[in-house]
Structure formats: structure tokens, C-alpha cells
Design a protein around this motif. Sequence first.
Motif, PDB file in Angstrom:
ATOM      1  N   ASP A 178      72.980  53.811  35.970  1.00  0.00           N
ATOM      2  CA  ASP A 178      72.621  52.052  35.531  1.00  0.00           C
ATOM      3  C   ASP A 178      70.743  52.614  34.719  1.00  0.00           C
ATOM      4  O   ASP A 178      69.615  52.714  35.707  1.00  0.00           O
ATOM      5  N   TYR A 179      70.786  51.638  33.881  1.00  0.00           N
ATOM      6  CA  TYR A 179      69.407  52.322  32.554  1.00  0.00           C
ATOM      7  C   TYR A 179      68.460  51.372  33.014  1.00  0.00           C
ATOM      8  O   TYR A 179      67.418  51.404  32.594  1.00  0.00           O
ATOM      9  N   ASP A 180      69.096  50.764  33.396  1.00  0.00           N
ATOM     10  CA  ASP A 180      68.296  48.770  33.806  1.00  0.00           C
ATOM     11  C   ASP A 180      67.505  49.754  35.003  1.00  0.00           C
ATOM     12  O   ASP A 180      66.284  49.502  35.268  1.00  0.00           O
ATOM     13  N   LYS A 181      68.169  49.832  35.894  1.00  0.00           N
ATOM     14  CA  LYS A 181      67.240  51.322  37.500  1.00  0.00           C
ATOM     15  C   LYS A 181      66.832  51.757  37.399  1.00  0.00           C
ATOM     16  O   LYS A 181      65.451  52.170  37.786  1.00  0.00           O
ATOM     17  N   GLU A 182      67.485  52.854  36.043  1.00  0.00           N
ATOM     18  CA  GLU A 182      65.917  54.323  35.292  1.00  0.00           C
ATOM     19  C   GLU A 182      65.061  53.778  34.782  1.00  0.00           C
ATOM     20  O   GLU A 182      63.676  53.932  35.515  1.00  0.00           O
ATOM     21  N   LEU A 183      64.713  52.754  34.318  1.00  0.00           N
ATOM     22  CA  LEU A 183      63.770  51.814  33.894  1.00  0.00           C
ATOM     23  C   LEU A 183      62.699  50.991  34.339  1.00  0.00           C
ATOM     24  O   LEU A 183      61.390  51.430  35.144  1.00  0.00           O
ATOM     25  N   ALA A 184      63.683  50.450  35.796  1.00  0.00           N
ATOM     26  CA  ALA A 184      62.481  49.723  36.240  1.00  0.00           C
ATOM     27  C   ALA A 184      61.642  50.919  37.064  1.00  0.00           C
ATOM     28  O   ALA A 184      60.518  50.547  37.773  1.00  0.00           O
ATOM     29  N   ALA A 185      62.405  52.066  37.934  1.00  0.00           N
ATOM     30  CA  ALA A 185      62.377  53.187  38.427  1.00  0.00           C
ATOM     31  C   ALA A 185      61.189  53.413  38.182  1.00  0.00           C
ATOM     32  O   ALA A 185      59.989  54.544  38.351  1.00  0.00           O
ATOM     33  N   TYR A 186      61.245  54.454  36.400  1.00  0.00           N
ATOM     34  CA  TYR A 186      59.884  54.530  35.244  1.00  0.00           C
ATOM     35  C   TYR A 186      58.965  53.445  34.949  1.00  0.00           C
ATOM     36  O   TYR A 186      57.706  54.456  35.714  1.00  0.00           O
ATOM     37  N   ARG A 187      59.166  52.121  35.284  1.00  0.00           N
ATOM     38  CA  ARG A 187      57.857  51.471  35.340  1.00  0.00           C
ATOM     39  C   ARG A 187      57.041  51.624  36.315  1.00  0.00           C
ATOM     40  O   ARG A 187      56.121  51.821  36.279  1.00  0.00           O
ATOM     41  N   GLU A 188      57.803  51.913  37.492  1.00  0.00           N
ATOM     42  CA  GLU A 188      57.734  51.782  38.849  1.00  0.00           C
ATOM     43  C   GLU A 188      56.345  52.879  39.134  1.00  0.00           C
ATOM     44  O   GLU A 188      55.087  52.716  39.455  1.00  0.00           O
ATOM     45  N   GLU A 189      56.715  54.081  38.915  1.00  0.00           N
ATOM     46  CA  GLU A 189      56.354  55.009  38.651  1.00  0.00           C
ATOM     47  C   GLU A 189      54.815  55.136  38.224  1.00  0.00           C
ATOM     48  O   GLU A 189      53.957  56.137  38.674  1.00  0.00           O
ATOM     49  N   LYS A 190      55.300  54.772  36.612  1.00  0.00           N
ATOM     50  CA  LYS A 190      53.809  55.280  35.914  1.00  0.00           C
ATOM     51  C   LYS A 190      53.044  53.995  36.040  1.00  0.00           C
ATOM     52  O   LYS A 190      51.362  54.118  35.524  1.00  0.00           O
ATOM     53  N   TYR A 191      53.695  52.957  35.889  1.00  0.00           N
ATOM     54  CA  TYR A 191      52.367  52.067  36.323  1.00  0.00           C
ATOM     55  C   TYR A 191      52.643  51.162  37.394  1.00  0.00           C
ATOM     56  O   TYR A 191      50.920  50.425  37.871  1.00  0.00           O
ATOM     57  N   GLY A 192      53.255  51.560  38.449  1.00  0.00           N
ATOM     58  CA  GLY A 192      53.275  50.799  39.523  1.00  0.00           C
ATOM     59  C   GLY A 192      53.050  49.374  39.635  1.00  0.00           C
ATOM     60  O   GLY A 192      52.761  48.800  40.830  1.00  0.00           O
ATOM     61  N   ILE A 193      54.424  48.806  39.002  1.00  0.00           N
ATOM     62  CA  ILE A 193      54.601  47.617  38.959  1.00  0.00           C
ATOM     63  C   ILE A 193      55.662  47.451  39.195  1.00  0.00           C
ATOM     64  O   ILE A 193      56.446  47.818  39.491  1.00  0.00           O
TER      65      ILE A 193
END
Length: 76
Positions: A61-76
Motif C-alpha cells: 500500500d504505497y500511501d501507507k508506506e509513504l505515510a510511515a516514511y514521513r512519520e519516521e523521517k519528519y515525525g509528522i
Amino acid sequence: MTKLRKDAFALLEEMPEDKLVYIVQIMQGVKGIFADEDDSNKRDEAFARLEKMRKKADRLDYDKELAAYREEKYGI
């Protein structure tokens, strides 16, 4: 040694030295043709080995993967 090979050597012995350059170029070209076939076979075998090692992955699920990456990288 086969008769054909002996005949080829005999013709080479009769050939003038300055004409041997052309014969050598022809022979190198023919050798290159056979080398390409061997390389092609090696590539095909290597690709087949890679295909055997390949594993099926779960659908992402690319949207879920992107959200997880952003959370890890930026803490948003």
C-alpha cells in the motif's frame, strides 16, 4: 588433427606475410561471433538463476508506506 585443419594450415603457410593481416582479422571476427553466443548463454543461465531466487512480495500500500516514511523521517 583433421584433414580440414591440415588444409587450412597449409594454405596459411603458402600465404604471403603481408596478406595474413586480413586472414587474422577474419578469424578474430569469427571468434567474436562464437564468443557472443557463449556470453548470451551465460546471461540466460544467470537470469534463470535469479528468477529461481526471486520471492513474491506482499502487495504494498504505497500511501501507507509513504505515510510511515514521513512519520519516521519528519515525525509528522
